[in-house]
Design an enzyme around this catalytic site. Structure first.
Site, PDB file in Angstrom:
ATOM      1  N   CYS A  65       6.267  47.887  76.471  1.00  0.00           N
ATOM      2  CA  CYS A  65       4.879  48.340  76.563  1.00  0.00           C
ATOM      3  C   CYS A  65       4.701  48.894  77.984  1.00  0.00           C
ATOM      4  O   CYS A  65       5.684  49.258  78.626  1.00  0.00           O
ATOM      5  CB  CYS A  65       3.890  47.231  76.193  1.00  0.00           C
ATOM      6  N   THR A  67       3.481  47.455  80.918  1.00  0.00           N
ATOM      7  CA  THR A  67       3.986  46.541  81.942  1.00  0.00           C
ATOM      8  C   THR A  67       5.056  45.590  81.412  1.00  0.00           C
ATOM      9  O   THR A  67       5.797  45.005  82.201  1.00  0.00           O
ATOM     10  CB  THR A  67       2.836  45.650  82.449  1.00  0.00           C
ATOM     11  N   GLY A  68       5.049  45.379  80.126  1.00  0.00           N
ATOM     12  CA  GLY A  68       5.902  44.349  79.510  1.00  0.00           C
ATOM     13  C   GLY A  68       5.174  43.022  79.359  1.00  0.00           C
ATOM     14  O   GLY A  68       5.650  42.123  78.672  1.00  0.00           O
ATOM     15  N   GLY A  70       1.993  42.173  78.003  1.00  0.00           N
ATOM     16  CA  GLY A  70       1.381  41.867  76.710  1.00  0.00           C
ATOM     17  C   GLY A  70       2.416  41.580  75.642  1.00  0.00           C
ATOM     18  O   GLY A  70       2.278  40.617  74.865  1.00  0.00           O
ATOM     19  N   HIS A  98      20.804  31.429  81.544  1.00  0.00           N
ATOM     20  CA  HIS A  98      20.111  30.138  81.568  1.00  0.00           C
ATOM     21  C   HIS A  98      19.113  29.945  80.430  1.00  0.00           C
ATOM     22  O   HIS A  98      18.822  28.813  80.065  1.00  0.00           O
ATOM     23  CB  HIS A  98      19.360  29.967  82.902  1.00  0.00           C
ATOM     24  N   ASN A  99      18.558  31.046  79.899  1.00  0.00           N
ATOM     25  CA  ASN A  99      17.469  30.905  78.924  1.00  0.00           C
ATOM     26  C   ASN A  99      17.830  31.389  77.525  1.00  0.00           C
ATOM     27  O   ASN A  99      17.007  31.311  76.619  1.00  0.00           O
ATOM     28  CB  ASN A  99      16.214  31.660  79.408  1.00  0.00           C
ATOM     29  N   ARG A 136      17.692  22.048  77.842  1.00  0.00           N
ATOM     30  CA  ARG A 136      16.359  22.472  78.282  1.00  0.00           C
ATOM     31  C   ARG A 136      15.679  23.367  77.249  1.00  0.00           C
ATOM     32  O   ARG A 136      14.472  23.268  77.030  1.00  0.00           O
ATOM     33  CB  ARG A 136      16.477  23.186  79.642  1.00  0.00           C
TER      34      ARG A 136
HETATM   35  C1  RB5 Z   1      -1.629  49.821  77.180  1.00  0.00           C
HETATM   36  O1  RB5 Z   1      -2.548  50.552  77.915  1.00  0.00           O
HETATM   37  C2  RB5 Z   1      -1.157  48.607  77.968  1.00  0.00           C
HETATM   38  O2  RB5 Z   1      -2.194  47.694  78.103  1.00  0.00           O
HETATM   39  C3  RB5 Z   1       0.032  47.972  77.297  1.00  0.00           C
HETATM   40  O3  RB5 Z   1       1.045  48.913  77.163  1.00  0.00           O
HETATM   41  C4  RB5 Z   1       0.665  46.803  78.013  1.00  0.00           C
HETATM   42  O4  RB5 Z   1       1.003  47.123  79.323  1.00  0.00           O
HETATM   43  C5  RB5 Z   1      -0.034  45.518  77.879  1.00  0.00           C
HETATM   44  O5  RB5 Z   1       0.371  44.483  78.397  1.00  0.00           O
END
Ligand code: RB5
Length: 143
Positions: A65, A67-68, A70, A98-99, A136
């Site tokens: 997404c 930022t990664g 969500g 580790h995970n 773990r």
């Molecule tokens: C979309 O605008 C953005 O919110 C989504 O791609 C993501 O970064 C959410 O965590």
């Protein structure tokens, strides 16, 4: 290894390139969308990938997404999913060692394509160390 990949609109351009990259390496990749830059909800696509890793249909998942963040939050709500947000090489490696991460998440608006390819390749190649890390992992699920 069966891999499933998905993104929202923010991750779409990178998802397309990563999918081609993996197929060029000879890997079997199921692309569940999204298929354009038209705005969609990351939750819908995160759930589709996480569900199929959780139920064992696929061995590994890749989510992208903006930022990664969500996608990681959504995926980690599924039992048996260990989704790792890995926008850097050390996180990608350690999430495997580790995970035993089974979903890797990247931020398409944060990193470049070359780094994304390196992250995915490294993540796929790095084994889980087991031992104390297995103990773990077994404590992760809420009773
Ligand atoms: C979309 O605008 C953005 O919110 C989504 O791609 C993501 O970064 C959410 O965590």
């Amino acid at each position: 290894m069966k891999i499933i990949i998905g993104s929202d609109h923010a991750g779409y351009p990178m998802k397309e390139k990563v999918t081609v990259h993996l197929r060029e390496l000879g890997l079997q990749v199921e692309d569940i969308g999204t298929y354009s830059e038209e705005a969609v909800d990351y939750t819908d696509f995160g759930k589709k990938v996480a569900r199929k890793v959780s139920d064992g249909t696929f061995d590994r998942g890749i989510l992208i997404c903006g930022t990664g963040l969500g996608m990681s939050m959504v995926a980690n709500r599924f039992r048996g999913v260990r989704a790792a947000l890995a926008n850097d090489l050390f996180s990608a490696i350690m999430s495997r060692r580790h995970n035993d991460s089974n979903i890797m998440v990247m931020g398409g608006r944060l990193i470049g394509d070359t780094l994304a390819f390196q992250l995915v390749d490294t993540w796929l190649e790095t084994p889980f160390e087991g031992g104390r890390h297995q103990r773990r992992l077994e404590k992760m699920d809420i009773e």
